[in-house]
Every structure is written in C-alpha cells, then in structure tokens.
Scaffold this motif. Structure first.
Motif, PDB file in Angstrom:
ATOM      1  N   ARG A 107       0.837  -1.212   0.000  1.00  0.00           N
ATOM      2  CA  ARG A 107       0.000   0.000   0.000  1.00  0.00           C
ATOM      3  C   ARG A 107       0.868   1.258   0.000  1.00  0.00           C
ATOM      4  NH1 ARG A 107      -2.861  -1.720   3.622  1.00  0.00           N
ATOM      5  NH2 ARG A 107      -1.845  -0.851   5.451  1.00  0.00           N
ATOM      6  N   GLU A 108       1.902   1.277   0.843  1.00  0.00           N
ATOM      7  CA  GLU A 108       2.784   2.446   0.904  1.00  0.00           C
ATOM      8  C   GLU A 108       3.531   2.659  -0.417  1.00  0.00           C
ATOM      9  OE1 GLU A 108       3.879   2.409   5.680  1.00  0.00           O
ATOM     10  OE2 GLU A 108       5.286   1.505   4.244  1.00  0.00           O
ATOM     11  N   ALA A 109       4.016   1.575  -0.995  1.00  0.00           N
ATOM     12  CA  ALA A 109       4.731   1.686  -2.274  1.00  0.00           C
ATOM     13  C   ALA A 109       3.811   2.243  -3.351  1.00  0.00           C
ATOM     14  CB  ALA A 109       5.304   0.327  -2.681  1.00  0.00           C
ATOM     15  N   GLU A 110       2.606   1.711  -3.424  1.00  0.00           N
ATOM     16  CA  GLU A 110       1.652   2.193  -4.437  1.00  0.00           C
ATOM     17  C   GLU A 110       1.291   3.655  -4.205  1.00  0.00           C
ATOM     18  OE1 GLU A 110      -2.858   1.335  -6.052  1.00  0.00           O
ATOM     19  OE2 GLU A 110      -1.741  -0.316  -5.127  1.00  0.00           O
ATOM     20  N   ASP A 111       1.003   4.015  -2.951  1.00  0.00           N
ATOM     21  CA  ASP A 111       0.630   5.396  -2.634  1.00  0.00           C
ATOM     22  C   ASP A 111       1.750   6.388  -2.976  1.00  0.00           C
ATOM     23  OD1 ASP A 111      -1.789   4.436  -1.721  1.00  0.00           O
ATOM     24  OD2 ASP A 111      -1.326   4.726   0.417  1.00  0.00           O
ATOM     25  N   ALA A 112       3.001   5.950  -2.810  1.00  0.00           N
ATOM     26  CA  ALA A 112       4.148   6.822  -3.074  1.00  0.00           C
ATOM     27  C   ALA A 112       4.637   6.726  -4.513  1.00  0.00           C
ATOM     28  CB  ALA A 112       5.284   6.479  -2.117  1.00  0.00           C
ATOM     29  N   GLY A 113       4.048   5.816  -5.294  1.00  0.00           N
ATOM     30  CA  GLY A 113       4.486   5.636  -6.674  1.00  0.00           C
ATOM     31  C   GLY A 113       5.887   5.055  -6.775  1.00  0.00           C
ATOM     32  N   LYS A 114       6.237   4.202  -5.810  1.00  0.00           N
ATOM     33  CA  LYS A 114       7.570   3.598  -5.767  1.00  0.00           C
ATOM     34  C   LYS A 114       7.481   2.127  -6.148  1.00  0.00           C
ATOM     35  CE  LYS A 114       9.128   6.522  -1.987  1.00  0.00           C
ATOM     36  NZ  LYS A 114       9.588   6.579  -0.612  1.00  0.00           N
ATOM     37  N   ALA A 115       8.581   1.607  -6.642  1.00  0.00           N
ATOM     38  CA  ALA A 115       8.660   0.169  -6.904  1.00  0.00           C
ATOM     39  C   ALA A 115       8.629  -0.568  -5.564  1.00  0.00           C
ATOM     40  CB  ALA A 115       9.944  -0.164  -7.651  1.00  0.00           C
ATOM     41  N   ALA A 151      22.368   7.133   2.287  1.00  0.00           N
ATOM     42  CA  ALA A 151      23.698   6.778   1.779  1.00  0.00           C
ATOM     43  C   ALA A 151      23.729   5.321   1.301  1.00  0.00           C
ATOM     44  CB  ALA A 151      24.753   7.005   2.862  1.00  0.00           C
ATOM     45  N   ILE A 152      23.173   4.430   2.084  1.00  0.00           N
ATOM     46  CA  ILE A 152      23.160   3.007   1.716  1.00  0.00           C
ATOM     47  C   ILE A 152      22.302   2.791   0.478  1.00  0.00           C
ATOM     48  CG2 ILE A 152      22.437   0.693   2.447  1.00  0.00           C
ATOM     49  CD1 ILE A 152      23.132   1.629   5.367  1.00  0.00           C
ATOM     50  N   LEU A 153      21.116   3.380   0.459  1.00  0.00           N
ATOM     51  CA  LEU A 153      20.234   3.240  -0.704  1.00  0.00           C
ATOM     52  C   LEU A 153      20.886   3.816  -1.958  1.00  0.00           C
ATOM     53  CD1 LEU A 153      16.892   4.145   1.067  1.00  0.00           C
ATOM     54  CD2 LEU A 153      17.414   1.940  -0.011  1.00  0.00           C
ATOM     55  N   GLY A 154      21.573   4.938  -1.811  1.00  0.00           N
ATOM     56  CA  GLY A 154      22.256   5.545  -2.953  1.00  0.00           C
ATOM     57  C   GLY A 154      23.304   4.613  -3.543  1.00  0.00           C
ATOM     58  N   LYS A 155      24.052   3.938  -2.676  1.00  0.00           N
ATOM     59  CA  LYS A 155      25.055   2.969  -3.139  1.00  0.00           C
ATOM     60  C   LYS A 155      24.399   1.812  -3.885  1.00  0.00           C
ATOM     61  CE  LYS A 155      28.216   3.808   0.698  1.00  0.00           C
ATOM     62  NZ  LYS A 155      28.747   3.238   1.953  1.00  0.00           N
ATOM     63  N   MET A 156      23.133   1.552  -3.564  1.00  0.00           N
ATOM     64  CA  MET A 156      22.390   0.464  -4.205  1.00  0.00           C
ATOM     65  C   MET A 156      21.634   0.940  -5.448  1.00  0.00           C
ATOM     66  SD  MET A 156      20.885  -1.412  -0.787  1.00  0.00           S
ATOM     67  CE  MET A 156      20.421  -2.934  -1.612  1.00  0.00           C
ATOM     68  N   GLY A 157      21.727   2.233  -5.751  1.00  0.00           N
ATOM     69  CA  GLY A 157      21.050   2.773  -6.919  1.00  0.00           C
ATOM     70  C   GLY A 157      19.578   3.065  -6.692  1.00  0.00           C
ATOM     71  N   ILE A 158      19.200   3.259  -5.426  1.00  0.00           N
ATOM     72  CA  ILE A 158      17.798   3.531  -5.075  1.00  0.00           C
ATOM     73  C   ILE A 158      17.684   4.976  -4.622  1.00  0.00           C
ATOM     74  CG2 ILE A 158      15.876   2.919  -3.546  1.00  0.00           C
ATOM     75  CD1 ILE A 158      17.049   0.055  -3.479  1.00  0.00           C
ATOM     76  N   ASP A 159      16.701   5.679  -5.142  1.00  0.00           N
ATOM     77  CA  ASP A 159      16.499   7.087  -4.829  1.00  0.00           C
ATOM     78  C   ASP A 159      16.208   7.320  -3.352  1.00  0.00           C
ATOM     79  OD1 ASP A 159      16.848   7.822  -7.476  1.00  0.00           O
ATOM     80  OD2 ASP A 159      14.700   7.786  -7.925  1.00  0.00           O
ATOM     81  N   ASP A 160      16.503   8.530  -2.895  1.00  0.00           N
ATOM     82  CA  ASP A 160      16.239   8.979  -1.546  1.00  0.00           C
ATOM     83  C   ASP A 160      14.733   8.913  -1.262  1.00  0.00           C
ATOM     84  OD1 ASP A 160      15.748  10.450   0.781  1.00  0.00           O
ATOM     85  OD2 ASP A 160      17.016  12.135   0.184  1.00  0.00           O
ATOM     86  N   PRO A 161      14.313   8.044  -0.339  1.00  0.00           N
ATOM     87  CA  PRO A 161      12.882   7.901  -0.067  1.00  0.00           C
ATOM     88  C   PRO A 161      12.287   9.089   0.692  1.00  0.00           C
ATOM     89  CG  PRO A 161      14.135   6.566   1.462  1.00  0.00           C
ATOM     90  CD  PRO A 161      15.120   7.146   0.483  1.00  0.00           C
ATOM     91  N   TYR A 162      13.139   9.936   1.250  1.00  0.00           N
ATOM     92  CA  TYR A 162      12.663  11.092   2.006  1.00  0.00           C
ATOM     93  C   TYR A 162      12.531  12.333   1.126  1.00  0.00           C
ATOM     94  CZ  TYR A 162      13.720   7.970   5.821  1.00  0.00           C
ATOM     95  OH  TYR A 162      13.740   6.887   6.650  1.00  0.00           O
ATOM     96  N   ASN A 163      12.998  12.253  -0.105  1.00  0.00           N
ATOM     97  CA  ASN A 163      12.930  13.377  -1.035  1.00  0.00           C
ATOM     98  C   ASN A 163      11.750  13.158  -1.979  1.00  0.00           C
ATOM     99  OD1 ASN A 163      13.565  15.657  -2.451  1.00  0.00           O
ATOM    100  ND2 ASN A 163      15.197  14.708  -3.639  1.00  0.00           N
ATOM    101  N   VAL A 164      10.564  13.399  -1.465  1.00  0.00           N
ATOM    102  CA  VAL A 164       9.349  13.176  -2.259  1.00  0.00           C
ATOM    103  C   VAL A 164       8.630  14.478  -2.538  1.00  0.00           C
ATOM    104  CG1 VAL A 164       8.936  10.804  -1.668  1.00  0.00           C
ATOM    105  CG2 VAL A 164       8.109  12.572  -0.141  1.00  0.00           C
TER     106      VAL A 164
END
Length: 164
Positions: A107-115, A151-164
């Motif tokens: 639900r959270e992923a869908e609401d935020a438009g995230k994979a 920082a960890i997510l960035g190293k994994m190629g995942i966007d900042d989840p707090y920058n929405v």
C-alpha cells in the motif's frame, strides 16, 4: 551472513535475495563482518504484524516493519553513532529480529508511486539499522538514521525515499 527467513505470507515471493542484498549493504556500510552476523526476518501480513505491534508496542494497528535488537546499542547522546556490536562467546554477532508486513508495504509503495522492491529494500535497511542501535525518536537521531539510510540506498542505486 546467517539470515533466518520465515515466510508466513506467500505473496513475499523473491524476498530472500532482496533481503540478503539490503542487509549486506547495511553491514558493509557499518564495516561489520557479515559472516559473523545473524538476523531473523519474518515476512508476514498486516494481521500478524498488528498482533506483534499490539504485543510489543501496545499499538493495535499494523505497521510496515518492526525490529527487536538483540542488545541495546543506542548512542548515549542525541545524534551520536551507536555502539558497535561485539561477537558473543561463539564468535557470532546476533543482531536480532525483524518483521515486515506485505499489505502495508504494498500500500505504501503504491501510494508513493515507488517500486515495491525499492520500498521493501528501504524498510529492511531501516529495520536492520534499528538492530544496530539507530533510532528516530529524537530529531538528531532521526537525522543521522535517515542520512545513513539515504547513503546506503544511494550505493544500491535507489532514490532517496525522504525526497518526495
């Protein structure tokens, strides 16, 4: 790393490699020997996590992720880094347990438009950091924890989840 994965909800297909990658990224970032670390992960649904949330946090609603550290590694001062975990007498580092709920995550992923995989990766990183003494109750601690997650997510190629 010793990951004990219990899947109670069949919708969690493909979780093991995703969880392993997320936890490994945290351990690498924290410069911990993954071969020594043990974590249990329960992949469940909203009903089960609501039971756990009620039992351990006295909150009767479901949540996305819960963590139970094996030991308190929290920093003494707000915004300070946590204490590094030490191996026990067997040479292993038991970090603790994490539970994650499919319904809330989806639900959270869908609401935020995230994979979904990106969101779940973030939540497993978040839960693992809790096991390592990070928290977000006080503002300085939240700032530190979020910066480490990003920082960890960035190293994994995942966007900042707090920058929405």
């Amino acid at each position: 790393m010793n990951l004990e994965l219990t899947i109670e909800d069949a919708r969690w297909q493909g979780l093991e490699p995703l969880a392993t990658r997320a936890i490994q990224a945290v351990l690498d970032h924290c410069d911990l020997d993954a071969d020594l670390c043990e974590i249990s992960l329960l992949a469940c649904d909203d009903a089960r996590i609501a039971e756990l949330n009620a039992e351990f946090r006295e909150k009767t609603t479901p949540t996305n992720v819960l963590s139970w550290p094996a030991e308190d590694l929290a920093a003494d001062r707000p915004g300070g880094g946590p204490v590094e975990p030490e191996p026990d007498f067997t040479g292993e580092i038991a970090l603790g347990d994490i539970a994650i709920a499919y319904d809330t995550c989806a639900r959270e992923a869908e609401d935020a438009g995230k994979a979904m995989d990106d969101h779940v990766t973030h939540l497993i990183i978040h839960g693992t950091l809790h096991l390592l003494g990070y928290d977000h109750i006080r503002d300085p601690d939240a700032t530190l924890m979020e910066a480490v997650e990003v920082a960890i997510l960035g190293k994994m190629g995942i966007d900042d989840p707090y920058n929405v």
